[in-house]
Design a protein around this motif. Sequence first.
Motif, PDB file in Angstrom:
ATOM      1  N   LYS A 118      52.335   6.447 -34.972  1.00 63.41           N
ATOM      2  CA  LYS A 118      52.317   5.437 -33.918  1.00 63.41           C
ATOM      3  C   LYS A 118      52.394   6.097 -32.545  1.00 63.41           C
ATOM      4  CE  LYS A 118      54.494   1.481 -34.538  1.00 63.41           C
ATOM      5  NZ  LYS A 118      55.574   0.475 -34.621  1.00 63.41           N
ATOM      6  N   ASP A 119      53.253   7.123 -32.392  1.00 60.26           N
ATOM      7  CA  ASP A 119      53.362   7.855 -31.121  1.00 60.26           C
ATOM      8  C   ASP A 119      52.036   8.526 -30.778  1.00 60.26           C
ATOM      9  OD1 ASP A 119      55.997   7.075 -30.875  1.00 60.26           O
ATOM     10  OD2 ASP A 119      56.825   9.000 -31.586  1.00 60.26           O
ATOM     11  N   LEU A 120      51.410   9.126 -31.776  1.00 56.54           N
ATOM     12  CA  LEU A 120      50.124   9.795 -31.542  1.00 56.54           C
ATOM     13  C   LEU A 120      49.031   8.782 -31.168  1.00 56.54           C
ATOM     14  CD1 LEU A 120      50.161  12.493 -34.375  1.00 56.54           C
ATOM     15  CD2 LEU A 120      50.398  12.881 -31.915  1.00 56.54           C
ATOM     16  N   GLU A 121      49.032   7.627 -31.828  1.00 54.86           N
ATOM     17  CA  GLU A 121      48.061   6.586 -31.487  1.00 54.86           C
ATOM     18  C   GLU A 121      48.271   6.081 -30.058  1.00 54.86           C
ATOM     19  OE1 GLU A 121      48.675   3.771 -34.641  1.00 54.86           O
ATOM     20  OE2 GLU A 121      47.129   4.677 -35.907  1.00 54.86           O
ATOM     21  N   ASN A 122      49.540   5.915 -29.650  1.00 50.81           N
ATOM     22  CA  ASN A 122      49.849   5.499 -28.273  1.00 50.81           C
ATOM     23  C   ASN A 122      49.381   6.558 -27.281  1.00 50.81           C
ATOM     24  OD1 ASN A 122      50.990   3.073 -28.996  1.00 50.81           O
ATOM     25  ND2 ASN A 122      53.086   3.856 -29.044  1.00 50.81           N
ATOM     26  N   GLU A 123      49.603   7.808 -27.636  1.00 51.59           N
ATOM     27  CA  GLU A 123      49.176   8.904 -26.766  1.00 51.59           C
ATOM     28  C   GLU A 123      47.652   8.938 -26.648  1.00 51.59           C
ATOM     29  OE1 GLU A 123      49.672  13.702 -26.635  1.00 51.59           O
ATOM     30  OE2 GLU A 123      51.344  12.536 -27.463  1.00 51.59           O
ATOM     31  N   GLU A 144      58.792   6.950 -43.100  1.00 50.40           N
ATOM     32  CA  GLU A 144      59.046   6.221 -41.854  1.00 50.40           C
ATOM     33  C   GLU A 144      58.870   7.132 -40.642  1.00 50.40           C
ATOM     34  OE1 GLU A 144      59.499   2.990 -41.196  1.00 50.40           O
ATOM     35  OE2 GLU A 144      59.067   2.707 -43.323  1.00 50.40           O
ATOM     36  N   GLU A 145      59.382   8.366 -40.755  1.00 48.09           N
ATOM     37  CA  GLU A 145      59.244   9.339 -39.659  1.00 48.09           C
ATOM     38  C   GLU A 145      57.765   9.657 -39.413  1.00 48.09           C
ATOM     39  OE1 GLU A 145      61.572  12.742 -40.704  1.00 48.09           O
ATOM     40  OE2 GLU A 145      63.474  11.687 -40.412  1.00 48.09           O
ATOM     41  N   LEU A 146      57.008   9.795 -40.477  1.00 49.92           N
ATOM     42  CA  LEU A 146      55.580  10.070 -40.337  1.00 49.92           C
ATOM     43  C   LEU A 146      54.836   8.880 -39.723  1.00 49.92           C
ATOM     44  CD1 LEU A 146      54.856  12.004 -43.644  1.00 49.92           C
ATOM     45  CD2 LEU A 146      54.887  12.936 -41.326  1.00 49.92           C
TER      46      LEU A 146
END
Length: 174
Positions: A27-32, A20-22
């Motif tokens: 998701k954070d990296l994709e948003n960035e 889940e953390e990964l």
Amino acid sequence: MCEDKKTDSGSPQECQKELEELRERLKDLENEIEKKEEEVREYTSHLQRLQADFDNYKKQMEKQELEIIKNANERLILKLLDVYEDLERAIENQDSSMDGLEVIYRKFRDTLTKEGLSEIPAEGEKFDPFLHEAVMVEDHDGYEDGVIIEELSRGYRLNDRIIKHSIVKVCKKS
């Protein structure tokens, strides 16, 4: 991930939590990445507008430069016009023994014409305040209202620009 680890110390809950953390990190990296791509699009758009503005500026400056070059001789030609007209009057009032003066006059006229000078037609034309300056009016039976009766001083245009208005007498019906 838990499956890749050599030790069996991790429980399925810990593996699930790590997964889940990964996923969250992904998701954070994709948003960035999406934000960075949007910034790139904005910068590209801004650069394209700047390029278009620069191209328009360059075209405008080239046009102004051509206009300056085209009309650069205006002051000189204005000074020469008085001499030109005096020479013309001298020829009109000369006796037949002055052929050299006529040759000089024609050469001078041709030079001014090649530089873009042209006369503004006046006598018999409709009065145009952009081309003519009316200093006298007269009721005349031979002319319609608003038509130039007499040209008192010739007007000139340099290329497409009026440099000296014709001074005229205009017919005005009462």
